[in-house]
Write a protein that holds these residues in place. Structure first.
Motif, PDB file in Angstrom:
ATOM      1  N   ILE A 137     -98.614   5.860 -42.629  1.00  0.00           N
ATOM      2  CA  ILE A 137     -97.202   5.717 -43.011  1.00  0.00           C
ATOM      3  C   ILE A 137     -96.602   7.072 -43.360  1.00  0.00           C
ATOM      4  CG2 ILE A 137     -97.819   5.146 -45.401  1.00  0.00           C
ATOM      5  CD1 ILE A 137     -94.921   3.637 -43.519  1.00  0.00           C
ATOM      6  N   TYR A 138     -97.434   7.944 -43.961  1.00  0.00           N
ATOM      7  CA  TYR A 138     -96.916   9.275 -44.276  1.00  0.00           C
ATOM      8  C   TYR A 138     -96.675  10.072 -43.012  1.00  0.00           C
ATOM      9  CZ  TYR A 138     -98.292   8.189 -49.019  1.00  0.00           C
ATOM     10  OH  TYR A 138     -98.416   7.598 -50.236  1.00  0.00           O
ATOM     11  N   PHE A 164     -89.997   7.571 -48.095  1.00  0.00           N
ATOM     12  CA  PHE A 164     -91.147   8.227 -48.725  1.00  0.00           C
ATOM     13  C   PHE A 164     -91.241   7.858 -50.201  1.00  0.00           C
ATOM     14  CE2 PHE A 164     -92.739  12.033 -50.953  1.00  0.00           C
ATOM     15  CZ  PHE A 164     -94.041  11.969 -50.519  1.00  0.00           C
ATOM     16  N   VAL A 200     -92.324   4.201 -50.589  1.00  0.00           N
ATOM     17  CA  VAL A 200     -93.746   3.990 -50.314  1.00  0.00           C
ATOM     18  C   VAL A 200     -94.582   4.423 -51.506  1.00  0.00           C
ATOM     19  CG1 VAL A 200     -95.640   4.846 -48.914  1.00  0.00           C
ATOM     20  CG2 VAL A 200     -93.610   4.022 -47.828  1.00  0.00           C
ATOM     21  N   LEU A 201     -94.177   5.502 -52.158  1.00  0.00           N
ATOM     22  CA  LEU A 201     -94.943   5.955 -53.325  1.00  0.00           C
ATOM     23  C   LEU A 201     -94.904   4.947 -54.460  1.00  0.00           C
ATOM     24  CD1 LEU A 201     -94.232   9.740 -53.743  1.00  0.00           C
ATOM     25  CD2 LEU A 201     -96.306   8.645 -53.041  1.00  0.00           C
TER      26      LEU A 201
END
Lengths: 99, 145, 122
Positions: free
Chosen positions: C11-12, C49, C52-53
């Motif tokens: 994903i990153y 981003f 997601v974190l």
């Protein structure tokens, strides 16, 4: 010039891919972003703010001053848009009446 | 976008749709502390309802807000937000410290939803008015410059 | 290796590709509208981003439910609160950028960067 920028972009892509190895796993409850301040928000939000929605509590109460700044930014952007597009008009056009 | 592109179908469906969109926006605003929602989302919903009204029925729609009014409303929303912060200064609290309002409650924390509701109203008015003002400014047709 | 890729890096990597697409559009495209679209793509990459974190496996939305206690049952509310304002700010910056483009287009009759630069020199 185009070749140089393309090479730079490829280089940057590989830097991003390399840096991804140092980031926490997706969904890890013990990752760094989820361990320092956010558990306190979740545990204390109802006692202190009396609001079940933690996002609203963080946005409007714990970080209300930040949100005040954001609202000012939005207001400034709106004013800037209107001023950019209406500068240099005749007086008669400014009344908001068209045709 | 001076000419609306409404037809009979759009007009009839619009009449049933837009009141519900606006009502949902107000629900998202008022219920924002207890369920997903809040000022920014409510502002976007209200702005979308009003922009739909302008797109389909044109300037003379009864839901329409003109660009000048929208700019004034944006300033008013920011003023409401800052005003709630200043009000808490009067009762010797910090800026945006809602616990100092002089109301009769059992616990000090019960005052916080009131303050949150106040600033969410300000945020909603500001965001909705800014979106309408940007839309109005970008679609305005004129021949100057 | 494969599960590691799926749970950790993939994903990153995708977010990084999205970000690089944005930079590519900004520095290599000539049309200003395309530059603004690329800027929006970059903003979306940053927003994803952060979101997601904030994820936690097996957790639910940060709306407190009666009877469910503990920080491990709710996802991180902080990135959501930050990105909520970032989305609205990106909307208003896009509005300002489009307003500037309208002025440029009225003044130079062009939206391509070399033509506008040539028009500025004259």
């Amino acid at each position: 010039m185009r070749i140089v920028s393309t090479l730079l972009l490829i280089f940057f892509t590989f830097i991003v891919f390399y840096a991804a190895a140092g980031l926490p796993d997706v969904g890890d409850p013990n990752s760094a972003p989820s361990t320092h301040v956010s558990p306190r928000y979740i545990e204390k939000a109802y006692e202190e703010i009396h609001s079940p929605n933690v996002v609203t509590a963080v946005l409007a109460d714990y970080r209300g001053y930040d949100t005040l700044g954001e609202t000012t930014v939005i207001f400034t952007a709106g004013i800037a848009t209107v001023l950019i597009l209406r500068a240099g008009h005749k007086k008669s056009d400014q009344g908001g009446k068209r045709e | 976008m001076n000419k609306p592109f409404g037809s009979i179908v759009l007009d009839i469906s619009f009449r049933y749709l837009v009141p519900f969109i606006l009502m949902y926006g107000i629900y998202v605003l008022i219920h924002g502390e207890y369920s997903p929602g809040g000022g920014f989302q409510a502002g976007a919903l209200l702005a979308i309802g009003i922009i739909l009204a302008r797109l389909i029925q044109g300037e003379e729609s009864s839901f329409n807000i003109s660009g000048d009014t929208a700019v004034i409303l944006a300033g008013l929303g920011t003023l409401i937000f800052a005003g709630v912060g200043v009000i808490s200064l009067i009762w010797s609290g910090n800026v945006l410290e809602y616990g100092v309002f002089p109301l009769n409650v059992h616990k000090e924390s019960e005052l916080h939803p009131l303050g949150i509701l106040g600033i969410e109203i300000g945020v909603t008015i500001c965001v909705a008015a800014v979106i309408i003002a940007i839309y109005d400014a970008l679609t305005r047709r004129d021949d100057a410059i | 290796m494969m599960e590691n890729l799926m749970s950790g890096y993939l994903i990153y990597w995708l977010i990084g590709v999205l970000f690089v697409i944005g930079i590519h559009g900004i520095i290599q495209k000539n049309n200003f509208i395309k530059k603004i679209m690329a800027m929006n793509i970059m903003q979306v990459a940053v927003i994803i981003f952060f979101l997601v974190l904030g994820q936690k496996t097996g957790a639910t939305l940060p709306i407190l439910i009666h009877g469910v206690e503990g920080a491990e049952n709710y996802i991180n509310p902080l990135p959501h609160a930050l990105m909520l304002t970032a989305i609205v700010v990106s909307l208003s910056t896009t509005g300002v950028a489009l307003a500037l483009l309208l002025r440029i287009q009225k003044h130079f009759d062009e939206l391509e960067e070399p033509d506008v630069l040539r028009g500025m020199d004259q």
